[in-house]
Design an enzyme around this catalytic site. Structure first.
Site, PDB file in Angstrom:
ATOM      1  N   ASP A   1       0.866  -1.169   0.000  1.00 28.01           N
ATOM      2  CA  ASP A   1       0.000   0.000   0.000  1.00 28.01           C
ATOM      3  C   ASP A   1       0.906   1.222   0.000  1.00 28.01           C
ATOM      4  O   ASP A   1       2.011   1.197   0.524  1.00 28.01           O
ATOM      5  CB  ASP A   1      -0.926  -0.014   1.213  1.00 28.01           C
ATOM      6  CG  ASP A   1      -2.002   1.044   1.095  1.00 28.01           C
ATOM      7  OD1 ASP A   1      -2.218   1.540  -0.030  1.00 28.01           O
ATOM      8  OD2 ASP A   1      -2.616   1.388   2.103  1.00 28.01           O
TER       9      ASP A   1
ATOM     10  N   ASP B   1      -8.286  -6.905   0.998  1.00 31.74           N
ATOM     11  CA  ASP B   1      -7.356  -7.042   2.104  1.00 31.74           C
ATOM     12  C   ASP B   1      -8.073  -6.511   3.323  1.00 31.74           C
ATOM     13  O   ASP B   1      -8.989  -5.697   3.207  1.00 31.74           O
ATOM     14  CB  ASP B   1      -6.080  -6.221   1.889  1.00 31.74           C
ATOM     15  CG  ASP B   1      -6.304  -4.767   2.218  1.00 31.74           C
ATOM     16  OD1 ASP B   1      -6.868  -4.060   1.375  1.00 31.74           O
ATOM     17  OD2 ASP B   1      -5.955  -4.345   3.339  1.00 31.74           O
TER      18      ASP B   1
ATOM     19  N   CYS C   1     -12.758 -27.580  10.589  1.00 27.12           N
ATOM     20  CA  CYS C   1     -11.690 -26.731  10.055  1.00 27.12           C
ATOM     21  C   CYS C   1     -10.374 -27.511  10.043  1.00 27.12           C
ATOM     22  O   CYS C   1     -10.083 -28.250  10.973  1.00 27.12           O
ATOM     23  CB  CYS C   1     -11.547 -25.472  10.906  1.00 27.12           C
ATOM     24  SG  CYS C   1     -10.187 -24.406  10.353  1.00 27.12           S
TER      25      CYS C   1
ATOM     26  N   HIS D   1      -6.240 -19.566  12.654  1.00 23.47           N
ATOM     27  CA  HIS D   1      -7.607 -20.005  12.305  1.00 23.47           C
ATOM     28  C   HIS D   1      -8.317 -18.990  11.412  1.00 23.47           C
ATOM     29  O   HIS D   1      -8.917 -19.351  10.391  1.00 23.47           O
ATOM     30  CB  HIS D   1      -8.456 -20.256  13.552  1.00 23.47           C
ATOM     31  CG  HIS D   1      -9.881 -20.522  13.186  1.00 23.47           C
ATOM     32  ND1 HIS D   1     -10.301 -21.746  12.700  1.00 23.47           N
ATOM     33  CD2 HIS D   1     -10.954 -19.697  13.110  1.00 23.47           C
ATOM     34  CE1 HIS D   1     -11.578 -21.657  12.369  1.00 23.47           C
ATOM     35  NE2 HIS D   1     -12.009 -20.425  12.617  1.00 23.47           N
TER      36      HIS D   1
ATOM     37  N   CYS E   1      -7.329 -26.153  10.027  1.00 19.95           N
ATOM     38  CA  CYS E   1      -6.176 -25.357  10.456  1.00 19.95           C
ATOM     39  C   CYS E   1      -5.482 -25.991  11.660  1.00 19.95           C
ATOM     40  O   CYS E   1      -6.045 -26.841  12.344  1.00 19.95           O
ATOM     41  CB  CYS E   1      -6.589 -23.917  10.774  1.00 19.95           C
ATOM     42  SG  CYS E   1      -7.252 -23.682  12.428  1.00 19.95           S
TER      43      CYS E   1
ATOM     44  N   CYS F   1      -7.410 -25.736  14.999  1.00 20.93           N
ATOM     45  CA  CYS F   1      -8.567 -26.615  15.137  1.00 20.93           C
ATOM     46  C   CYS F   1      -8.189 -28.099  15.151  1.00 20.93           C
ATOM     47  O   CYS F   1      -8.890 -28.922  15.717  1.00 20.93           O
ATOM     48  CB  CYS F   1      -9.573 -26.338  14.022  1.00 20.93           C
ATOM     49  SG  CYS F   1     -10.375 -24.727  14.192  1.00 20.93           S
TER      50      CYS F   1
END
Length: 386
Positions: free
Chosen positions: A99, A272, A310, A341, A312, A315
């Site tokens: 940015d 984003d 999930c 997560h 991840c 999890c």
RNA sequence: GUGGGUGUAGUUCAGUGGUUAGAGCGCCAGAUUGUGGCUCUGGAAGUCGUGGGUUCAACUCCCAUCACCCACC
């Protein structure tokens, strides 16, 4: 002489959903491809807070953001250039977007003075004075070496009268031209940014003006700054018909899971947002059923994972009770697990959206999301004002 | 046993005669959208160790008592 070894930036529009304006595509960059629609995790200071680059890969992140203003202040673009650019510095070999610092002009209001030439800041670290303008921002972003860089723009606030919004928009257009004129780095794509406050007319006008400047991609700025969601959607509806179909569209600073889907529905390709990682550090996670404040006492003895199903790391191995304990105890790993997560959740959401688009079923995907996702509470911001 | 000290919110402590006794931490909840955020906002919570007394009025002064701490026998 051109460096033939640096592949040019290119956007490939793979498919448009037959049942909506949703698009699936691929951004080709010097550091590889990014499948869209994409959520880009924010790594302001050349790091997605609490995460390593290896972990970001494991989560499936395709591209990350960094911030020109923050990195210019500390540690400085010279060092980063010497370290092999942002890619070398942060050990991330996938695409990066920086940015421009334009948003900091907005968020650091009170510590700055804007003129046609640029912005004079008192920087937030030590109060010393610094100047930034279109040319300076581009120069720094070239040194940082991201695959995609953003024009230095002027973001107006919510609420905002039309005169102020028009002035900010017109200056944004002039600065976009200056950014384009200043930009030289081969292979690096410079995106223009649409502004226009909360006027449908100005938004459409801004999109047309930017299109005529022919950028390889376009940011949509100045939204999600506190306005009701309905207002943001109206702005998208107003400007989208003016956007060239062959170029990627990046809705800056968005957002919540529902805002991502609403953006995709309207033809946005890139997003984003700091929300996922920020709320993670404060003990809140995103699930298919809505937000879950795992910090709350009701999860004290809850031995289930943050979200059933999930994949991840959080999890797969840890319980809500454990993660709550870590958050309450101020343990860094609590923030890390919630971040892992949330980033993975958004990655899965966007993958699901992309698959639905490719099958021309995005509207049904969106409906299924709302059927499960509890929109009560914070994610309803501003809707009652409609 | 003698002398001294301390007892106020879950906790560590402010408050020394005058409205519904405060703070930090903890607890509970809310917020968080191109990151000035391990941040910010709000809330609950105390028969001021106990029992008497003095006073128009006591967390505050007096007496007793209990608990803990320190010193000395």
């Amino acid at each position: 002489m051109r460096e033939a070894s640096v592949p040019a930036f290119r956007f490939e529009l793979t498919h448009q959903c037959a049942a909506s304006g949703a698009r699936a595509g691929v951004l080709h960059t010097p550091h590889g491809a990014v499948e869209t629609p994409v959520y880009m995790p924010v790594g302001t200071q050349a790091v997605v807070k609490a995460m390593t680059s290896r972990e970001m890969k494991e989560i499936g992140a395709q591209i990350v953001l960094a911030n020109t203003y923050h990195l210019h202040l500390r540690p400085g673009a010279d060092l980063i250039r010497k370290a092999g650019g942002l890619h070398g510095f942060m050990a991330w070999d996938r695409p990066i977007l920086t940015d421009s610092g334009g948003f900091q002009v907005f968020s650091l209001a009170g510590l700055r003075k804007i003129t046609e030439e640029g912005v004079r800041f008192r920087n937030h670290l030590d109060g010393s004075q610094m100047d930034m303008g279109p040319e300076e921002s581009v120069r720094i972003q070239e040194m940082l070496g991201a695959d995609i860089i953003m024009a230095f723009d002027v973001c107006s606030a919510w609420p905002c009268d039309e005169t102020t919004a028009r002035d900010a928009m017109e200056r944004t257009h002039r600065w976009a031209m200056r950014c384009k004129a200043a930009h030289q780095r081969n292979g690096q794509a410079l995106f223009g940014i649409v502004q226009g406050g909360f006027s449908e007319t100005l938004r459409a006008q801004s999109a047309r003006a930017l299109r005529e400047m022919d950028f390889p991609g376009y940011g949509i700025g100045g939204l999600s700054v506190g306005e009701p969601k309905g207002v943001m959607y109206r702005m998208l509806d107003a400007l989208m018909p003016e956007m060239p179909a062959a170029k990627p569209r990046y809705l800056m600073g968005v957002g919540t899971p529902d805002c991502l889907l609403e953006g995709i529905l309207r033809g946005v390709d890139m997003f984003d947002c700091v929300l996922a990682t920020r709320i993670a550090r404060n003990g809140t996670v995103l699930t298919g059923e809505g937000r879950l404040v795992v910090r709350n006492a009701r999860y004290k003895e809850d031995l289930r994972p943050l979200e059933e199903g999930c994949d991840c790391e959080a999890c797969q191995h840890y319980s809500r009770a454990y993660i709550r304990h870590l958050i309450k105890a101020g343990e860094i790993t609590g923030a890390r697990l919630c971040s892992i997560h949330n980033l993975r959740y958004l990655e899965r959401l966007m993958q699901g959206a992309r698959q639905a688009i490719l099958k021309d079923r995005f509207p049904a995907f969106r409906e299924a999301f709302y059927d499960r996702f509890d929109m009560r509470g914070a994610f309803n911001r501003g809707e009652e004002m409609e």
